[in-house]
Design a protein around this motif. Structure first.
Motif, PDB file in Angstrom:
ATOM      1  N   GLU A  77       0.842  -1.189   0.000  1.00  0.00           N
ATOM      2  CA  GLU A  77       0.000   0.000   0.000  1.00  0.00           C
ATOM      3  C   GLU A  77       0.881   1.244   0.000  1.00  0.00           C
ATOM      4  OE1 GLU A  77      -3.917   1.581   2.270  1.00  0.00           O
ATOM      5  OE2 GLU A  77      -2.196   1.137   3.550  1.00  0.00           O
ATOM      6  N   VAL A  78       0.558   2.183  -0.873  1.00  0.00           N
ATOM      7  CA  VAL A  78       1.248   3.463  -0.913  1.00  0.00           C
ATOM      8  C   VAL A  78       0.332   4.497  -0.273  1.00  0.00           C
ATOM      9  CG1 VAL A  78       2.214   5.269  -2.383  1.00  0.00           C
ATOM     10  CG2 VAL A  78       2.528   2.858  -2.990  1.00  0.00           C
ATOM     11  N   ALA A  79       0.777   5.090   0.808  1.00  0.00           N
ATOM     12  CA  ALA A  79      -0.024   6.101   1.490  1.00  0.00           C
ATOM     13  C   ALA A  79       0.114   7.413   0.743  1.00  0.00           C
ATOM     14  CB  ALA A  79       0.442   6.257   2.932  1.00  0.00           C
ATOM     15  N   GLY A  80      -0.849   7.691  -0.099  1.00  0.00           N
ATOM     16  CA  GLY A  80      -0.784   8.902  -0.895  1.00  0.00           C
ATOM     17  C   GLY A  80      -2.121   9.184  -1.543  1.00  0.00           C
ATOM     18  N   HIS A  81      -2.166  10.227  -2.353  1.00  0.00           N
ATOM     19  CA  HIS A  81      -3.395  10.620  -3.031  1.00  0.00           C
ATOM     20  C   HIS A  81      -3.071  11.035  -4.453  1.00  0.00           C
ATOM     21  CE1 HIS A  81      -2.485  14.989  -2.844  1.00  0.00           C
ATOM     22  NE2 HIS A  81      -1.876  14.666  -1.708  1.00  0.00           N
ATOM     23  N   GLN A  82      -4.056  10.935  -5.330  1.00  0.00           N
ATOM     24  CA  GLN A  82      -3.876  11.368  -6.708  1.00  0.00           C
ATOM     25  C   GLN A  82      -3.809  12.888  -6.775  1.00  0.00           C
ATOM     26  OE1 GLN A  82      -7.173   9.709  -8.853  1.00  0.00           O
ATOM     27  NE2 GLN A  82      -6.500   7.597  -8.564  1.00  0.00           N
ATOM     28  N   PRO A  83      -3.112  13.432  -7.775  1.00  0.00           N
ATOM     29  CA  PRO A  83      -3.118  14.890  -7.945  1.00  0.00           C
ATOM     30  C   PRO A  83      -4.538  15.412  -8.137  1.00  0.00           C
ATOM     31  CG  PRO A  83      -1.461  13.873  -9.341  1.00  0.00           C
ATOM     32  CD  PRO A  83      -2.286  12.757  -8.782  1.00  0.00           C
ATOM     33  N   SER A  84      -4.759  16.625  -7.706  1.00  0.00           N
ATOM     34  CA  SER A  84      -6.065  17.255  -7.885  1.00  0.00           C
ATOM     35  C   SER A  84      -6.299  17.574  -9.356  1.00  0.00           C
ATOM     36  CB  SER A  84      -6.145  18.556  -7.076  1.00  0.00           C
ATOM     37  OG  SER A  84      -5.996  18.290  -5.695  1.00  0.00           O
ATOM     38  N   VAL A  85      -7.542  17.450  -9.765  1.00  0.00           N
ATOM     39  CA  VAL A  85      -7.958  17.840 -11.110  1.00  0.00           C
ATOM     40  C   VAL A  85      -9.129  18.803 -10.968  1.00  0.00           C
ATOM     41  CG1 VAL A  85      -8.932  17.031 -13.296  1.00  0.00           C
ATOM     42  CG2 VAL A  85      -7.179  15.672 -12.130  1.00  0.00           C
ATOM     43  N   PRO A  86      -9.031  20.024 -11.526  1.00  0.00           N
ATOM     44  CA  PRO A  86      -7.946  20.588 -12.331  1.00  0.00           C
ATOM     45  C   PRO A  86      -6.612  20.586 -11.588  1.00  0.00           C
ATOM     46  CG  PRO A  86      -9.873  22.046 -12.328  1.00  0.00           C
ATOM     47  CD  PRO A  86     -10.094  21.026 -11.271  1.00  0.00           C
ATOM     48  N   TRP A  87      -5.534  20.525 -12.367  1.00  0.00           N
ATOM     49  CA  TRP A  87      -4.206  20.446 -11.790  1.00  0.00           C
ATOM     50  C   TRP A  87      -3.876  21.696 -10.981  1.00  0.00           C
ATOM     51  CZ3 TRP A  87      -0.374  16.708 -11.828  1.00  0.00           C
ATOM     52  CH2 TRP A  87      -0.633  15.564 -12.596  1.00  0.00           C
ATOM     53  N   ARG A  88      -3.274  21.480  -9.817  1.00  0.00           N
ATOM     54  CA  ARG A  88      -2.739  22.584  -9.029  1.00  0.00           C
ATOM     55  C   ARG A  88      -1.285  22.799  -9.443  1.00  0.00           C
ATOM     56  NH1 ARG A  88      -4.912  20.483  -3.116  1.00  0.00           N
ATOM     57  NH2 ARG A  88      -7.133  20.899  -3.492  1.00  0.00           N
ATOM     58  N   PRO A  89      -0.866  24.050  -9.594  1.00  0.00           N
ATOM     59  CA  PRO A  89       0.513  24.309 -10.059  1.00  0.00           C
ATOM     60  C   PRO A  89       1.573  23.628  -9.212  1.00  0.00           C
ATOM     61  CG  PRO A  89      -0.779  26.320 -10.180  1.00  0.00           C
ATOM     62  CD  PRO A  89      -1.647  25.313  -9.496  1.00  0.00           C
ATOM     63  N   SER A  90       1.429  23.636  -7.907  1.00  0.00           N
ATOM     64  CA  SER A  90       2.463  23.036  -7.047  1.00  0.00           C
ATOM     65  C   SER A  90       2.541  21.526  -7.245  1.00  0.00           C
ATOM     66  CB  SER A  90       2.182  23.361  -5.582  1.00  0.00           C
ATOM     67  OG  SER A  90       0.923  22.835  -5.176  1.00  0.00           O
ATOM     68  N   GLU A  91       1.395  20.877  -7.403  1.00  0.00           N
ATOM     69  CA  GLU A  91       1.399  19.429  -7.626  1.00  0.00           C
ATOM     70  C   GLU A  91       1.934  19.093  -9.005  1.00  0.00           C
ATOM     71  OE1 GLU A  91      -2.195  18.080  -4.597  1.00  0.00           O
ATOM     72  OE2 GLU A  91      -2.582  18.084  -6.765  1.00  0.00           O
ATOM     73  N   LEU A  92       1.580  19.899  -9.995  1.00  0.00           N
ATOM     74  CA  LEU A  92       2.092  19.653 -11.341  1.00  0.00           C
ATOM     75  C   LEU A  92       3.606  19.793 -11.375  1.00  0.00           C
ATOM     76  CD1 LEU A  92       1.569  19.043 -14.288  1.00  0.00           C
ATOM     77  CD2 LEU A  92       1.109  21.478 -14.669  1.00  0.00           C
ATOM     78  N   ARG A  93       4.156  20.790 -10.664  1.00  0.00           N
ATOM     79  CA  ARG A  93       5.613  20.943 -10.617  1.00  0.00           C
ATOM     80  C   ARG A  93       6.269  19.704 -10.003  1.00  0.00           C
ATOM     81  NH1 ARG A  93       4.315  26.312  -9.256  1.00  0.00           N
ATOM     82  NH2 ARG A  93       4.546  25.866  -7.023  1.00  0.00           N
ATOM     83  N   ARG A  94       5.685  19.187  -8.936  1.00  0.00           N
ATOM     84  CA  ARG A  94       6.229  17.976  -8.311  1.00  0.00           C
ATOM     85  C   ARG A  94       6.251  16.807  -9.293  1.00  0.00           C
ATOM     86  NH1 ARG A  94       2.931  16.839  -2.905  1.00  0.00           N
ATOM     87  NH2 ARG A  94       4.201  14.936  -2.942  1.00  0.00           N
ATOM     88  N   VAL A  95       5.146  16.647 -10.012  1.00  0.00           N
ATOM     89  CA  VAL A  95       5.047  15.521 -10.944  1.00  0.00           C
ATOM     90  C   VAL A  95       6.013  15.701 -12.112  1.00  0.00           C
ATOM     91  CG1 VAL A  95       3.522  14.352 -12.566  1.00  0.00           C
ATOM     92  CG2 VAL A  95       2.688  14.933 -10.277  1.00  0.00           C
ATOM     93  N   LEU A  96       6.093  16.907 -12.668  1.00  0.00           N
ATOM     94  CA  LEU A  96       6.997  17.138 -13.790  1.00  0.00           C
ATOM     95  C   LEU A  96       8.447  16.934 -13.376  1.00  0.00           C
ATOM     96  CD1 LEU A  96       5.334  20.250 -15.479  1.00  0.00           C
ATOM     97  CD2 LEU A  96       5.315  17.880 -16.296  1.00  0.00           C
ATOM     98  N   ASP A  97       8.796  17.324 -12.167  1.00  0.00           N
ATOM     99  CA  ASP A  97      10.150  17.064 -11.670  1.00  0.00           C
ATOM    100  C   ASP A  97      10.407  15.559 -11.581  1.00  0.00           C
ATOM    101  OD1 ASP A  97      10.655  19.754 -11.469  1.00  0.00           O
ATOM    102  OD2 ASP A  97      10.393  19.856  -9.291  1.00  0.00           O
ATOM    103  N   ALA A  98       9.409  14.812 -11.105  1.00  0.00           N
ATOM    104  CA  ALA A  98       9.565  13.360 -10.985  1.00  0.00           C
ATOM    105  C   ALA A  98       9.653  12.692 -12.350  1.00  0.00           C
ATOM    106  CB  ALA A  98       8.402  12.769 -10.187  1.00  0.00           C
ATOM    107  N   VAL A  99       8.883  13.199 -13.330  1.00  0.00           N
ATOM    108  CA  VAL A  99       8.988  12.679 -14.695  1.00  0.00           C
ATOM    109  C   VAL A  99      10.392  12.929 -15.235  1.00  0.00           C
ATOM    110  CG1 VAL A  99       8.146  12.941 -17.074  1.00  0.00           C
ATOM    111  CG2 VAL A  99       6.526  12.880 -15.180  1.00  0.00           C
ATOM    112  N   GLY A 100      10.952  14.083 -14.907  1.00  0.00           N
ATOM    113  CA  GLY A 100      12.323  14.377 -15.330  1.00  0.00           C
ATOM    114  C   GLY A 100      13.316  13.407 -14.718  1.00  0.00           C
ATOM    115  N   ARG A 101      13.146  13.091 -13.443  1.00  0.00           N
ATOM    116  CA  ARG A 101      14.054  12.134 -12.806  1.00  0.00           C
ATOM    117  C   ARG A 101      13.895  10.750 -13.428  1.00  0.00           C
ATOM    118  NH1 ARG A 101      12.355  15.184  -8.335  1.00  0.00           N
ATOM    119  NH2 ARG A 101      10.761  13.663  -7.779  1.00  0.00           N
ATOM    120  N   LEU A 102      12.662  10.355 -13.705  1.00  0.00           N
ATOM    121  CA  LEU A 102      12.415   9.054 -14.320  1.00  0.00           C
ATOM    122  C   LEU A 102      13.083   8.987 -15.692  1.00  0.00           C
ATOM    123  CD1 LEU A 102      10.776   6.390 -13.825  1.00  0.00           C
ATOM    124  CD2 LEU A 102       8.940   7.436 -15.181  1.00  0.00           C
ATOM    125  N   GLY A 103      12.953  10.071 -16.475  1.00  0.00           N
ATOM    126  CA  GLY A 103      13.532  10.095 -17.813  1.00  0.00           C
ATOM    127  C   GLY A 103      15.039  10.216 -17.819  1.00  0.00           C
ATOM    128  N   GLY A 104      15.626  10.618 -16.697  1.00  0.00           N
ATOM    129  CA  GLY A 104      17.070  10.797 -16.664  1.00  0.00           C
ATOM    130  C   GLY A 104      17.829   9.701 -15.956  1.00  0.00           C
TER     131      GLY A 104
END
Length: 328
Positions: free
Chosen positions: A112-139
């Motif tokens: 079990e992962v204790a967490g929640h899905q990003p809010s929709v519509p996207w919140r800027p702070s959550e989107l930044r977190r996700v985009l940073d993580a996508v960058g780490r995944l891609g790198g």
């Protein structure tokens, strides 16, 4: 921006309605019977998707589906089971605890992962977190640390969407989600033609990043965990970012061209390769949105239609800006 995509939902099956053999198999994995189960919203997978707690207090996430619910879903669960068992611990994904496969029903038991899905519509702070993580995944995961198909193979059927539209014997475009692109099918099909070479690379890509496949936590990888990996592939480092952004746009996010070109993965990408892949993906969404809804997935086509409006709008912006740069 107002979201245009409907919620990502499949037909969820309550824990109690799973076959007894499946529930017994989960008990075997967890070492004690499940005494509490909560169905989780979000996501297109039909079948069961539940957070469970056992009589001993152990917690887990269980997803299970049978061929009678959707004929293609057990195969996706099997693919996910193989991949999840092989993913290194460094990949920000839930750990697989065990699986059950009786030929008809497939069940996966994850930590079990204790967490929640990003809010929709996207919140800027959550989107930044996700985009940073996508960058780490891609790198970080090049070469891909697990055996997954190359992107040109994994995407072949889907990315033929615009070709199917071009070959369609209907001559009008009624009901099609992208009037600008529908009027330019031949041109955009040619633009998309180099996509197999464009997406080629050796980076591990998730292949299906959306808000409902992401959990925000306070834990590892700065609080972002990617779930549901049956579509994983080896691809160019920027492919996950490109596949994700039309969905972000359709769910109230910013302009995808601005996000892509500002992102480190986007800045490092070959512009022509990105344009070819985007043209192919836009065609994929347009072709998929016209097909009947698959069993157990009543909102999938409407979701794809919303993405199918966002992707060609992004492509149109990208082509316009490219022409402006060439005209300088």
């Amino acid at each position: 921006m107002k979201p245009t995509a409907p919620p990502a939902t499949g037909v969820r099956l309550p824990w109690e309605r799973l076959p007894e053999t499946v529930r017994d198999a989960v008990t075997g994995v967890l070492g004690a019977p499940v005494v509490h189960a909560v169905t989780q919203p979000g996501g297109f997978s039909p079948g069961a998707a539940v957070r469970v707690r056992t009589a001993t207090g152990r917690r887990a996430f269980v997803k299970a589906v049978g061929a009678d619910t959707n004929p293609g879903s057990p195969g996706l669960h099997r693919a996910e089971a193989r991949l999840a068992a092989a993913l290194p611990a460094a990949v920000p994904a839930p750990r697989l605890l065990g699986a059950h496969d009786d030929g008809t029903w497939v069940a996966l038991v994850f930590e079990e992962v204790a967490g929640h899905q990003p809010s929709v519509p996207w919140r800027p702070s959550e989107l930044r977190r996700v985009l940073d993580a996508v960058g780490r995944l891609g790198g970080a995961f090049t070469p891909a640390p697990v055996a997954v198909p190359p992107a040109a193979e994994a995407l072949r059927d889907a990315f033929d969407g615009r070709r199917r539209l071009l070959d369609d014997d209907r001559t009008d475009h009624r009901g099609r989600p992208e009037p600008w692109a529908a009027a330019r099918l031949a041109e955009l099909t040619a633009l998309a033609a180099p996509w197999p070479e464009a997406v080629t690379g050796d980076t591990l890509a998730h292949g299906d990043l959306r808000a409902d496949n992401i959990l925000l936590t306070g834990g590892r990888d700065d609080g972002v965990v990617f779930v549901d990996w049956p579509h994983a592939m080896r691809a160019a480092p920027w492919v996950d970012l490109l596949l994700m952004l039309p969905c972000v746009s359709a769910q109230g996010g910013p302009d995808p061209e601005e996000l892509f070109t500002a992102h480190p993965l986007g800045r490092a990408a070959d512009p022509a390769a990105v344009t070819a892949a985007l043209a192919a993906f836009a065609g994929c969404l347009a072709g998929s949105a016209l097909r009947p809804a698959p069993p157990g997935l009543p909102t999938l086509r409407a979701f794809q239609r919303a993405q199918g409006e966002a992707a060609p709008a992004w492509l149109r912006t990208r082509l316009s800006r490219s022409r402006l740069r060439r005209g300088r």
